[in-house]
Design a protein around this motif. Sequence first.
Motif, PDB file in Angstrom:
ATOM      1  N   PRO A 188       0.830  -1.206   0.000  1.00  0.00           N
ATOM      2  CA  PRO A 188       0.000   0.000   0.000  1.00  0.00           C
ATOM      3  C   PRO A 188       0.868   1.261   0.000  1.00  0.00           C
ATOM      4  CG  PRO A 188      -0.768  -1.555   1.652  1.00  0.00           C
ATOM      5  CD  PRO A 188       0.536  -2.078   1.131  1.00  0.00           C
ATOM      6  N   ASP A 244      -9.752  -5.178  -9.862  1.00  0.00           N
ATOM      7  CA  ASP A 244     -10.042  -4.339  -8.689  1.00  0.00           C
ATOM      8  C   ASP A 244      -9.470  -2.948  -8.963  1.00  0.00           C
ATOM      9  OD1 ASP A 244     -11.111  -6.590  -7.380  1.00  0.00           O
ATOM     10  OD2 ASP A 244      -9.144  -7.161  -6.607  1.00  0.00           O
ATOM     11  N   ASP A 298      -9.920  -0.064  -7.819  1.00  0.00           N
ATOM     12  CA  ASP A 298      -9.564   0.796  -6.687  1.00  0.00           C
ATOM     13  C   ASP A 298      -8.251   0.385  -6.034  1.00  0.00           C
ATOM     14  OD1 ASP A 298     -11.863   2.238  -7.086  1.00  0.00           O
ATOM     15  OD2 ASP A 298     -13.014   1.201  -5.541  1.00  0.00           O
ATOM     16  N   THR A 299      -7.634  -0.664  -6.513  1.00  0.00           N
ATOM     17  CA  THR A 299      -6.397  -1.173  -5.925  1.00  0.00           C
ATOM     18  C   THR A 299      -5.180  -0.345  -6.311  1.00  0.00           C
ATOM     19  OG1 THR A 299      -7.309  -3.397  -5.907  1.00  0.00           O
ATOM     20  CG2 THR A 299      -4.950  -3.246  -5.789  1.00  0.00           C
ATOM     21  N   ARG A 324      -2.756   0.834  -3.560  1.00  0.00           N
ATOM     22  CA  ARG A 324      -3.678   1.459  -2.601  1.00  0.00           C
ATOM     23  C   ARG A 324      -4.017   0.436  -1.530  1.00  0.00           C
ATOM     24  NH1 ARG A 324      -8.241   4.546  -4.928  1.00  0.00           N
ATOM     25  NH2 ARG A 324      -8.109   5.564  -2.949  1.00  0.00           N
ATOM     26  N   PRO A 325      -5.281   0.141  -1.243  1.00  0.00           N
ATOM     27  CA  PRO A 325      -5.581  -0.818  -0.173  1.00  0.00           C
ATOM     28  C   PRO A 325      -5.085  -2.224  -0.527  1.00  0.00           C
ATOM     29  CG  PRO A 325      -7.556   0.395  -0.827  1.00  0.00           C
ATOM     30  CD  PRO A 325      -6.484   0.730  -1.804  1.00  0.00           C
ATOM     31  N   PRO A 326      -4.568  -2.961   0.467  1.00  0.00           N
ATOM     32  CA  PRO A 326      -4.066  -4.307   0.188  1.00  0.00           C
ATOM     33  C   PRO A 326      -5.202  -5.293  -0.106  1.00  0.00           C
ATOM     34  CG  PRO A 326      -3.951  -3.849   2.534  1.00  0.00           C
ATOM     35  CD  PRO A 326      -4.400  -2.574   1.870  1.00  0.00           C
ATOM     36  N   VAL A 356      -1.609  -6.012  -4.931  1.00  0.00           N
ATOM     37  CA  VAL A 356      -1.277  -5.174  -3.781  1.00  0.00           C
ATOM     38  C   VAL A 356      -1.495  -6.007  -2.529  1.00  0.00           C
ATOM     39  CG1 VAL A 356      -1.747  -3.048  -2.518  1.00  0.00           C
ATOM     40  CG2 VAL A 356      -1.940  -3.082  -5.007  1.00  0.00           C
ATOM     41  N   SER A 357      -0.422  -6.178  -1.746  1.00  0.00           N
ATOM     42  CA  SER A 357      -0.516  -6.989  -0.544  1.00  0.00           C
ATOM     43  C   SER A 357       0.143  -6.283   0.633  1.00  0.00           C
ATOM     44  CB  SER A 357       0.140  -8.350  -0.783  1.00  0.00           C
ATOM     45  OG  SER A 357       1.490  -8.198  -1.130  1.00  0.00           O
ATOM     46  N   ALA A 358      -0.402  -6.516   1.814  1.00  0.00           N
ATOM     47  CA  ALA A 358       0.120  -5.870   3.030  1.00  0.00           C
ATOM     48  C   ALA A 358       1.468  -6.448   3.429  1.00  0.00           C
ATOM     49  CB  ALA A 358      -0.871  -6.015   4.168  1.00  0.00           C
TER      50      ALA A 358
END
Length: 119
Positions: free
Chosen positions: A10, A35, A37-38, A83-85, A115-117
């Motif tokens: 993120p 996704d 928004d990712t 962006r968000p994970p 995207v990953s945390a």
Amino acid sequence: MEVRSIRLGPGEAYELRLTGRGARGYVWTWQVTGDADTVTVTEGAPGQGAPASGTPGPASGPAPAPAPAPGATVERSYVVRGRPPGGRARVRFAQVRPAYPQEAPYDEFVLDVEVSAGR
């Protein structure tokens, strides 16, 4: 068409450089699927733009690059930011001539982004 897969955390940015053919009327466009928004996509290097406060930067800075020779190819820079994970997105870049929408793209590039945390 080249396809590349990347993994972002993120807020992490990935800079992609694509060869432009602006002198011939081509521009790069992009479309985000999956996704959506990712990721966010912007044109320009990660450090370009106004400071975060929104105030103008200092008057002095690096000298502007010389103008390219007429007809020369110009490299374009695009920044893909996570962006968000927990999401996956596909960004399809297409080099097109806006004046001729019926023409197939001159070139294409696909970027698969996860995207990953736990990056």
